[in-house]
Write an enzyme that holds these catalytic residues in place. Sequence first.
Site, PDB file in Angstrom:
ATOM      1  CG  HIS A 132      -2.096  -0.969   1.034  1.00 45.31           C
ATOM      2  ND1 HIS A 132      -3.020  -0.832   0.026  1.00 45.31           N
ATOM      3  CD2 HIS A 132      -2.466  -2.066   1.737  1.00 45.31           C
ATOM      4  CE1 HIS A 132      -3.914  -1.805   0.118  1.00 45.31           C
ATOM      5  NE2 HIS A 132      -3.601  -2.567   1.147  1.00 45.31           N
ATOM      6  CG  ASP A 162      -3.204   4.944  -3.106  1.00 47.69           C
ATOM      7  OD1 ASP A 162      -2.830   3.868  -3.584  1.00 47.69           O
ATOM      8  OD2 ASP A 162      -3.527   5.074  -1.911  1.00 47.69           O
TER       9      ASP A 162
END
Length: 375
Positions: A132, A162
């Site tokens: 992540h 992201d």
Amino acid sequence: MAALPLVGIRILSLAEQYPGPFATMLLADLGADVILVERPDGGDPSRRFAGLFTSLNRNKRSVALDLKSEAGRAQFLELVDSADVVIEGYRPGVMARLKLDADLLRARKPGLIYMSISSFGQTGPMAAVAGHDLSIQASAGMIKVPLGQEANANLPVLPLADISSAMFAALGVVTALFGRTRSGHGSQIDVSMFDSLVCWMTPFLVPAMNALEVRPLPPEDPGYGLFATADGRQITLSIAGEDHMWRALCDLLGLKQYSALTEQQRNHRAREIDPYLRAAIASCHFDWLCQHLETERIAFGPVCDVDQVVEDAQVKARNMVVEFDGKSKRERFIRQPLIFDGNIGTIRHSAPDLGEHGPAIFEALSAEELPDNVR
């Protein structure tokens, strides 16, 4: 009002959480028909955070399909026949196991644009590694904490891996669509969150690879930083080498002993200057300081919380906050920032409920002829 540039483009999104939804939000705001293909048992995992899901999924429709079942797979292929783009965000290999990989879908429809977004890309020794945002920022050299201070580290708030990969994904889609108008063929696009951040690190990595001097970021200029005012508020100064701004600041704050210093000189004396600059700013009230910094054209900005941002005069003047009547209440969103010939786009509807549009979409598919770009 002119039609938005992506009207008529259909995108199927199997990309969950943040990168895929952010990318498809931008594309949906520009007119694309984005259909979320969600798992029936709960849908996108980010639905458990209503604010996050709502933020990223306006202007989209939702169908719920079990892609592990023959019926669900058949329905997905029916959707593919009407689509221009498929975006997936699974680990490498998952779509192949579902028998929905790029080779299969593009053989079925050569004009299809097939995009994969993953942590480390479809190839390489880390392709199968889960990661992540925090781990990817660290791997890309963006997080530096001295040994022994790990527990006190200020972890990044904004998920840059992201967002950067989402921006590259949106760019990749529109580039592939443009390319298709010339070649008649679709594309297979591999977007890596890690690659995206490594690219963003260009100003640091290229000098390091070529034995060149790196420009310090943030700049070492003492006029670049965060400062407290007399009434308990905060401002930023962002003088980054501009000698004329530094002179104006020193004249404004009564620091004439430092006003003639060049960038190199004040960088060298930054530790000496800093307490005097902070004391001078701490003696000024916020409103007075903002007014005079603006008059003197010195780079600055107030430190705002989220409530202040959405009420900011510049935000309002640029129509960055868009309001419309949602399903049960008046809703407010932040628009995408592109303006085409004065057209900022529209918010057509709020984030969809899980599977909300399935019946209508498949009913329409059964009644419509396939578009010309289906081959």
